[in-house]
Every structure is written in structure tokens, then in C-alpha cells.
Design a protein around this motif. Structure first.
Motif, PDB file in Angstrom:
ATOM      1  N   UNK A  31      -6.913  21.721  15.017  1.00  0.00           N
ATOM      2  CA  UNK A  31      -7.240  22.600  13.884  1.00  0.00           C
ATOM      3  C   UNK A  31      -6.604  22.113  12.585  1.00  0.00           C
ATOM      4  N   UNK A  32      -5.390  21.555  12.666  1.00  0.00           N
ATOM      5  CA  UNK A  32      -4.726  21.011  11.482  1.00  0.00           C
ATOM      6  C   UNK A  32      -5.487  19.799  10.967  1.00  0.00           C
ATOM      7  N   UNK A  33      -5.845  18.917  11.886  1.00  0.00           N
ATOM      8  CA  UNK A  33      -6.609  17.728  11.510  1.00  0.00           C
ATOM      9  C   UNK A  33      -7.952  18.128  10.895  1.00  0.00           C
ATOM     10  N   UNK A  34      -8.631  19.090  11.504  1.00  0.00           N
ATOM     11  CA  UNK A  34      -9.924  19.541  10.990  1.00  0.00           C
ATOM     12  C   UNK A  34      -9.781  20.103   9.579  1.00  0.00           C
ATOM     13  N   UNK A  35      -8.718  20.857   9.328  1.00  0.00           N
ATOM     14  CA  UNK A  35      -8.493  21.421   7.990  1.00  0.00           C
ATOM     15  C   UNK A  35      -8.255  20.316   6.966  1.00  0.00           C
ATOM     16  N   UNK A  36      -7.488  19.306   7.320  1.00  0.00           N
ATOM     17  CA  UNK A  36      -7.238  18.179   6.409  1.00  0.00           C
ATOM     18  C   UNK A  36      -8.525  17.409   6.137  1.00  0.00           C
ATOM     19  N   UNK A  72      -0.070   9.056  14.285  1.00  0.00           N
ATOM     20  CA  UNK A  72      -0.252   8.696  15.685  1.00  0.00           C
ATOM     21  C   UNK A  72      -1.293   9.614  16.313  1.00  0.00           C
ATOM     22  N   UNK A  73      -2.124   9.044  17.180  1.00  0.00           N
ATOM     23  CA  UNK A  73      -3.108   9.853  17.920  1.00  0.00           C
ATOM     24  C   UNK A  73      -2.414  11.036  18.587  1.00  0.00           C
ATOM     25  N   UNK A  74      -3.029  12.206  18.469  1.00  0.00           N
ATOM     26  CA  UNK A  74      -2.511  13.388  19.142  1.00  0.00           C
ATOM     27  C   UNK A  74      -1.290  14.010  18.501  1.00  0.00           C
ATOM     28  N   UNK A  75      -0.900  13.555  17.322  1.00  0.00           N
ATOM     29  CA  UNK A  75       0.315  14.085  16.702  1.00  0.00           C
ATOM     30  C   UNK A  75       0.076  15.363  15.913  1.00  0.00           C
ATOM     31  N   UNK A  76      -1.174  15.704  15.651  1.00  0.00           N
ATOM     32  CA  UNK A  76      -1.513  16.945  14.961  1.00  0.00           C
ATOM     33  C   UNK A  76      -2.412  17.803  15.852  1.00  0.00           C
ATOM     34  N   UNK A  77      -2.311  19.097  15.686  1.00  0.00           N
ATOM     35  CA  UNK A  77      -3.241  19.998  16.359  1.00  0.00           C
ATOM     36  C   UNK A  77      -4.646  19.708  15.837  1.00  0.00           C
ATOM     37  N   UNK A 107       0.853  -1.186   0.000  1.00  0.00           N
ATOM     38  CA  UNK A 107       0.000   0.000   0.000  1.00  0.00           C
ATOM     39  C   UNK A 107       0.886   1.232   0.000  1.00  0.00           C
ATOM     40  N   UNK A 108       0.346   2.316  -0.502  1.00  0.00           N
ATOM     41  CA  UNK A 108       1.034   3.600  -0.511  1.00  0.00           C
ATOM     42  C   UNK A 108       0.375   4.503   0.518  1.00  0.00           C
ATOM     43  N   UNK A 109       1.177   5.166   1.318  1.00  0.00           N
ATOM     44  CA  UNK A 109       0.614   6.103   2.291  1.00  0.00           C
ATOM     45  C   UNK A 109       1.672   7.115   2.703  1.00  0.00           C
ATOM     46  N   UNK A 110       1.178   8.178   3.312  1.00  0.00           N
ATOM     47  CA  UNK A 110       2.050   9.205   3.871  1.00  0.00           C
ATOM     48  C   UNK A 110       2.019   9.089   5.387  1.00  0.00           C
ATOM     49  N   UNK A 111       3.102   9.508   6.003  1.00  0.00           N
ATOM     50  CA  UNK A 111       3.151   9.562   7.466  1.00  0.00           C
ATOM     51  C   UNK A 111       4.259  10.518   7.883  1.00  0.00           C
ATOM     52  N   UNK A 112       4.397  10.715   9.157  1.00  0.00           N
ATOM     53  CA  UNK A 112       5.515  11.449   9.727  1.00  0.00           C
ATOM     54  C   UNK A 112       5.700  10.930  11.139  1.00  0.00           C
ATOM     55  N   UNK A 113       6.870  11.200  11.699  1.00  0.00           N
ATOM     56  CA  UNK A 113       7.179  10.744  13.052  1.00  0.00           C
ATOM     57  C   UNK A 113       7.315  11.963  13.958  1.00  0.00           C
ATOM     58  N   UNK A 114       6.261  12.207  14.715  1.00  0.00           N
ATOM     59  CA  UNK A 114       6.250  13.352  15.641  1.00  0.00           C
ATOM     60  C   UNK A 114       7.390  13.199  16.649  1.00  0.00           C
TER      61      UNK A 114
END
Length: 142
Positions: free
Chosen positions: A83-88, A76-81, A10-17
Motif C-alpha cells: 500500500x505504501x509503494x502504491x501510494x508513492x 530493496x524488494x519487499x522493504x515497503x508495504x 547521481x542523487x537518490x533517496x534510500x533507506x535501510x530496512x
């Protein structure tokens, strides 16, 4: 002991907070998941005679899990604000949150657990983050 293996990707994006390195930034992978299931004997009768498990069922089960993550932004849970999650979300991005850091190591254990819950006798799961970087999970035999 018989060992059967199959793969799905599978293809996906991620980041490591909170990671000190370039993986702290959003980036993508073509993840490949390889599963080994084991059995000490073959089916003796019926349509599965001579098999440990039906390869098509094994592939279907693994593909169902990988397809759910395909072309998603996994985090990961809690890794984005919030407001950022809501915008996405407002933009319609496919966001998938896990209670763990989205590393190859954690995904190896995740796929091991999910495939075991589906009834397979899983010997090993390997997750390829790249063709050369692989994390595997094998349960303790204690």
C-alpha cells in the motif's frame, strides 16, 4: 598494465530496512561512482590507436547506468508495504527496486557487474556514499 578511471554521480533517496540506526529513515545522497578499467596493451590501429578504451565511450556507458538512478527512490524488494509503494507510485515518484539492500557495498558490485557485462575489463569500482565514505569492489583473483 594500463588503468583508466572515470566517475559519474547521481542523487537518490534510500533507506535501510531493519537497520538499527538513523539510516533506517529515508534520506538522500549524492552518490559518486568511480570505475577503473584495465588493459595490458594499447590499440595499435584505427581511431582508437594508442588507447585502452575510448574515454568517451567509457563515460557514456557509466553515465547511462547512473542516470537511470538519478533523482529516484531506490529500495530493496519487499522493504515497503504494498500500500505504501502504491501510494508513492500514485503520486508519480520514481521508484527503483533492487534484489539487494541499497548499500554502497552492494552498489559497487552492481556497477562492477553491469560495466563488465558491457564489455569492459573492470579492475575496481568504488561508490562514494559521501565524500568520506567509500565502498569498493574488486573481484577475487582466484
Amino acid at each position: 598494465m594500463y588503468i583508466l578511471s572515470t566517475k559519474s554521480d547521481f542523487d537518490s533517496a534510500h533507506f535501510l530496512k531493519d537497520y538499527d540506526g538513523k539510516c533506517a529513515n529515508i534520506h538522500g545522497h549524492r552518490w559518486t561512482v568511480s570505475i577503473d578499467v584495465e588493459g595490458s596493451k594499447l590499440e595499435e590501429s584505427g581511431s582508437y590507436r594508442g588507447m585502452v578504451v575510448d574515454f568517451s565511450e567509457l563515460k557514456k556507458s557509466l553515465r547511462k547506468l547512473t542516470k537511470a538512478l538519478d533523482h529516484a527512490f531506490i529500495m530493496e524488494e519487499g522493504s515497503l508495504k504494498a500500500s505504501t509503494r502504491a501510494a508513492l507510485e500514485e503520486e508519480g515518484f520514481k521508484l527503483i527496486t533492487f534484489p539487494f539492500r541499497p548499500t554502497a557495498e552492494n552498489f559497487a558490485k552492481y556497477f562492477y557487474d553491469k560495466m563488465s557485462e558491457a564489455g569492459y575489463k573492470v579492475a575496481k569500482v568504488s561508490v562514494y556514499e559521501t565524500p568520506n565514505n567509500i565502498a569498493s569492489y574488486v573481484p577475487d583473483k582466484n
